[in-house]
Design a protein around this motif. Structure first.
Motif, PDB file in Angstrom:
ATOM      1  N   PHE A 362      52.413  17.806  42.122  1.00  0.00           N
ATOM      2  CA  PHE A 362      53.205  17.185  41.059  1.00  0.00           C
ATOM      3  C   PHE A 362      53.667  18.179  39.996  1.00  0.00           C
ATOM      4  N   TYR A 363      52.938  19.241  39.791  1.00  0.00           N
ATOM      5  CA  TYR A 363      53.296  20.170  38.723  1.00  0.00           C
ATOM      6  C   TYR A 363      53.397  21.603  39.252  1.00  0.00           C
ATOM      7  N   GLU A 364      52.264  22.286  39.332  1.00  0.00           N
ATOM      8  CA  GLU A 364      52.244  23.660  39.823  1.00  0.00           C
ATOM      9  C   GLU A 364      50.805  24.027  40.178  1.00  0.00           C
ATOM     10  N   GLN A 365      50.631  25.147  40.837  1.00  0.00           N
ATOM     11  CA  GLN A 365      49.286  25.619  41.145  1.00  0.00           C
ATOM     12  C   GLN A 365      48.618  26.065  39.853  1.00  0.00           C
ATOM     13  N   SER A 366      47.517  25.416  39.500  1.00  0.00           N
ATOM     14  CA  SER A 366      46.833  25.723  38.244  1.00  0.00           C
ATOM     15  C   SER A 366      45.363  25.366  38.382  1.00  0.00           C
ATOM     16  N   ASP A 367      44.523  26.381  38.316  1.00  0.00           N
ATOM     17  CA  ASP A 367      43.087  26.127  38.386  1.00  0.00           C
ATOM     18  C   ASP A 367      42.616  25.295  37.201  1.00  0.00           C
ATOM     19  N   VAL A 368      43.175  25.596  36.025  1.00  0.00           N
ATOM     20  CA  VAL A 368      42.789  24.855  34.819  1.00  0.00           C
ATOM     21  C   VAL A 368      43.241  23.401  34.921  1.00  0.00           C
ATOM     22  N   GLY A 369      44.504  23.193  35.320  1.00  0.00           N
ATOM     23  CA  GLY A 369      45.035  21.829  35.427  1.00  0.00           C
ATOM     24  C   GLY A 369      44.282  20.999  36.446  1.00  0.00           C
ATOM     25  N   SER A 370      43.978  21.592  37.602  1.00  0.00           N
ATOM     26  CA  SER A 370      43.264  20.842  38.636  1.00  0.00           C
ATOM     27  C   SER A 370      41.826  20.545  38.209  1.00  0.00           C
ATOM     28  N   THR A 371      41.222  21.455  37.454  1.00  0.00           N
ATOM     29  CA  THR A 371      39.862  21.207  36.963  1.00  0.00           C
ATOM     30  C   THR A 371      39.842  20.061  35.967  1.00  0.00           C
ATOM     31  N   VAL A 372      40.801  20.051  35.053  1.00  0.00           N
ATOM     32  CA  VAL A 372      40.902  18.951  34.092  1.00  0.00           C
ATOM     33  C   VAL A 372      41.096  17.628  34.829  1.00  0.00           C
ATOM     34  N   LEU A 373      41.964  17.624  35.835  1.00  0.00           N
ATOM     35  CA  LEU A 373      42.216  16.402  36.607  1.00  0.00           C
ATOM     36  C   LEU A 373      40.972  15.947  37.354  1.00  0.00           C
ATOM     37  N   ALA A 374      40.252  16.892  37.961  1.00  0.00           N
ATOM     38  CA  ALA A 374      39.043  16.550  38.717  1.00  0.00           C
ATOM     39  C   ALA A 374      37.998  15.896  37.823  1.00  0.00           C
ATOM     40  N   HIS A 375      37.856  16.400  36.613  1.00  0.00           N
ATOM     41  CA  HIS A 375      36.862  15.859  35.694  1.00  0.00           C
ATOM     42  C   HIS A 375      37.323  14.568  35.033  1.00  0.00           C
ATOM     43  N   TYR A 376      38.651  14.415  34.903  1.00  0.00           N
ATOM     44  CA  TYR A 376      39.208  13.246  34.200  1.00  0.00           C
ATOM     45  C   TYR A 376      39.377  12.043  35.129  1.00  0.00           C
ATOM     46  N   ALA A 377      39.655  12.282  36.411  1.00  0.00           N
ATOM     47  CA  ALA A 377      39.996  11.198  37.341  1.00  0.00           C
ATOM     48  C   ALA A 377      38.942  10.090  37.417  1.00  0.00           C
ATOM     49  N   PRO A 378      37.632  10.401  37.490  1.00  0.00           N
ATOM     50  CA  PRO A 378      36.651   9.312  37.569  1.00  0.00           C
ATOM     51  C   PRO A 378      36.648   8.374  36.361  1.00  0.00           C
ATOM     52  N   VAL A 379      37.172   8.859  35.222  1.00  0.00           N
ATOM     53  CA  VAL A 379      37.222   8.011  34.023  1.00  0.00           C
ATOM     54  C   VAL A 379      38.164   6.822  34.246  1.00  0.00           C
TER      55      VAL A 379
END
Length: 538
Positions: A362-379
């Motif tokens: 959806f956006y771009e390759q980003s370790d930071v972005g994917s980490t934020v998403l991984a931690h935020y998704a279960p919420v």
């Protein structure tokens, strides 16, 4: 009841799903047009807009749904019609006042969020986009009121279709405006974002046309019910009507504003807290954009089911509670909790497991972005549970408890946010949000349990079974993902899409097969799916 509830929920859910998909997909080209740094400017406008919109609407639409459903159950169709006619004027006035307030306070709000000497965008930039988005506040209250009236009659299609058309028109305007500004007229990113947020006003106008068409179509049915009731005029005074509506509106308004308020807490504390631990304004602005916009868009996809459930659930619970049919009320709760978690848990956790691929796609390759998403998704599971629990309390007239529980949840977020951000950076804001929502949901469930003497060991057992099946399914998805990554190098958007498609298909097939084999899906979705599955030997 169950078939009608499922039908209403599915209509709203399909409309919300398509609308939510569009709301995520348009971010892909928009993100490419304006860049990562300016995507945060976009969310700076929408958070205060969402709060002001909730205040301007004042919970009236969903309150109208509850009010109309209650009096229709009693055979008094005239009172609901009387309320809506008079409310049109009120919602128009509140919309105009909301616009004036938000437009006027744009610069003070922007000053709370950022400091010119440390931020990538200026206070003037933020104030401008807030002013552009404020125009939508004029139209949305009346639009939402009409949707609430239709829902009170258990007509969910007008809401679903109008939401979809609103989103389609808005997305077209966002992308066309940004493309023309950036590529044709060689304008600035700030101007492109201003046009993009103004699209909310254009979309709302389109939705109004759709709702007007449905009103013309359904008016004969409404008139027939009114005349068939034998009482074409209401004996309830406007004073008493609005006294009852006022009791409903405040909790509804607060429910609609909880997520924007949590985001607003992040807006006014995040940059300052990050600065205290030595992170620059530009970097914290990017991280806040990830938290409140890019990952938020993906996290909220599973939540659309809860929104459909909460809107469809209120009229049913209100009707049964008004008739003191507590057996049906409890059955409604059993069904809602089970189906909600059955669908939301795998969606939320699946996004977490495939966070790297989703963010890349959806956006771009980003370790930071994917980490934020991984931690935020279960919420998202908590985001989904909250509106359903509050809808139940609304349906059983426990409005004061909703207000109290919500305020305690927001206070929890406010108190914990800065220290947790300083300790864990972006994860701290996610953790504070999780704790705040959990506190509010837990308090809601305590109130539901005590009021309805609601206790279902069967629901607990089935939820436990859902969790176990999800654990097995996610383990399979993780192994499949690991295998694909060791066979191929996933370094493109197509590769990310391929990983998502293959692993999600395998996970969905496993989840569907196991739950059908266990008979869980048949018990939750009723006779229609049972007739279908018997053909395949389940």
């Amino acid at each position: 009841m169950s078939s009608n509830l499922l039908k209403g929920t599915m209509i709203l859910t399909i409309g919300l799903l398509l609308s939510r998909i569009l709301g995520v997909l348009y971010i892909i080209p928009f993100y490419q047009l304006i860049g990562e740094e300016y995507i945060g400017l976009y969310q700076y406008a929408y958070v205060p807009y969402s709060i002001m919109l909730a205040v301007a609407v004042s919970g009236m639409p969903v309150a109208v749904s509850k009010f109309v459903a209650k009096y229709n159950t009693l055979g008094d169709y005239a009172t609901g019609r009387k309320l809506v006619k008079s409310s049109m004027v009120i919602m128009t006035i509140t919309g105009v006042l909301g616009f004036i307030i938000l437009y006027t306070l744009a610069e003070p709000i922007a000053s709370l969020v950022i400091k010119d000497n440390d931020a990538f965008v200026t206070v003037h930039n933020v104030a401008t986009v807030i002013q552009y988005v404020s125009f939508a506040v004029i139209v949305v209250p009346v639009m939402s009121l009409i949707r609430g009236f239709f829902q009170g009659y258990q007509h969910m299609t007008p809401t679903a279709v109008s939401q979809l058309i609103e989103q389609i028109v808005r997305v077209i305007f966002v992308l066309a405006g940004a493309f023309l500004v950036m590529k044709v007229f060689k304008g600035t990113e700030n101007t492109a974002v201003s046009f993009a947020v103004f699209a909310a006003f254009i979309g709302a106008i389109a939705s109004m046309f759709v709702l007007y068409w449905y009103w013309r179509k359904l008016k004969p049915e409404f008139n027939e019910l009114l005349e068939g009731s034998g009482n074409t005029t209401s004996n309830v005074s406007l004073k008493n009507i609005y006294k009852e509506i006022l009791i409903y509106t405040v909790p509804f308004a607060l429910v609609g504003v909880i997520n924007p308020l949590f985001q607003f807490v992040d807006m006014i504390t995040f940059n300052n807290a990050m600065a205290q631990i030595g992170i620059s304004g530009k970097e914290s602005g990017v991280l806040l954009g990830m938290l409140n916009l890019t990952t938020q868009k993906l996290v909220m996809i599973p939540v659309m089911l809860a929104t459909g459930f909460s809107m469809a659930l209120i009229p049913f619970i209100t009707s049964y509670y008004a008739k003191q049919d507590f057996v049906q009320v409890r059955k409604s709760l059993d069904q809602a909790f089970q189906i909600l978690l059955f669908l939301t848990i795998p969606a939320a956790l699946g996004i977490a497991v495939l966070s790297n691929e989703f963010y890349h796609l959806f956006y771009e390759q980003s370790d930071v972005g994917s980490t934020v998403l991984a931690h935020y998704a279960p919420v998202a599971i908590l985001f989904a549970l909250y509106p359903v629990t509050t809808s139940i309390l609304q349906g059983i007239d426990r409005q004061k408890l909703i207000i109290l529980n919500l305020l305690i949840g927001i206070l929890t977020k406010l108190v914990l946010n800065t220290p947790l951000i300083k300790a864990f950076e972006t994860d701290g804001a996610i953790l504070a949000t999780s704790i705040g929502y959990f506190v509010a949901i837990a308090l809601n469930m305590v109130a539901i349990t005590k009021t309805l003497q609601y206790k279902s060991s069967m629901v607990i057992r089935r939820i436990l079974l859902i969790v176990i099946v999800n654990a097995a399914m996610l383990s399979l998805v993780f192994v499949c993902k690991w295998g694909i990554e060791h066979l191929f190098t996933v370094d493109s958007k197509f590769g990310a899409l391929l990983v998502i498609f293959v692993t999600a298909s395998i996970g969905a097939a496993f989840y569907g097969y196991v739950t059908l084999r266990l008979g869980l899906a048949q018990k939750l979705f009723g006779e229609k799916i049972t007739r279908f599955t018997k053909k395949f030997g389940f």
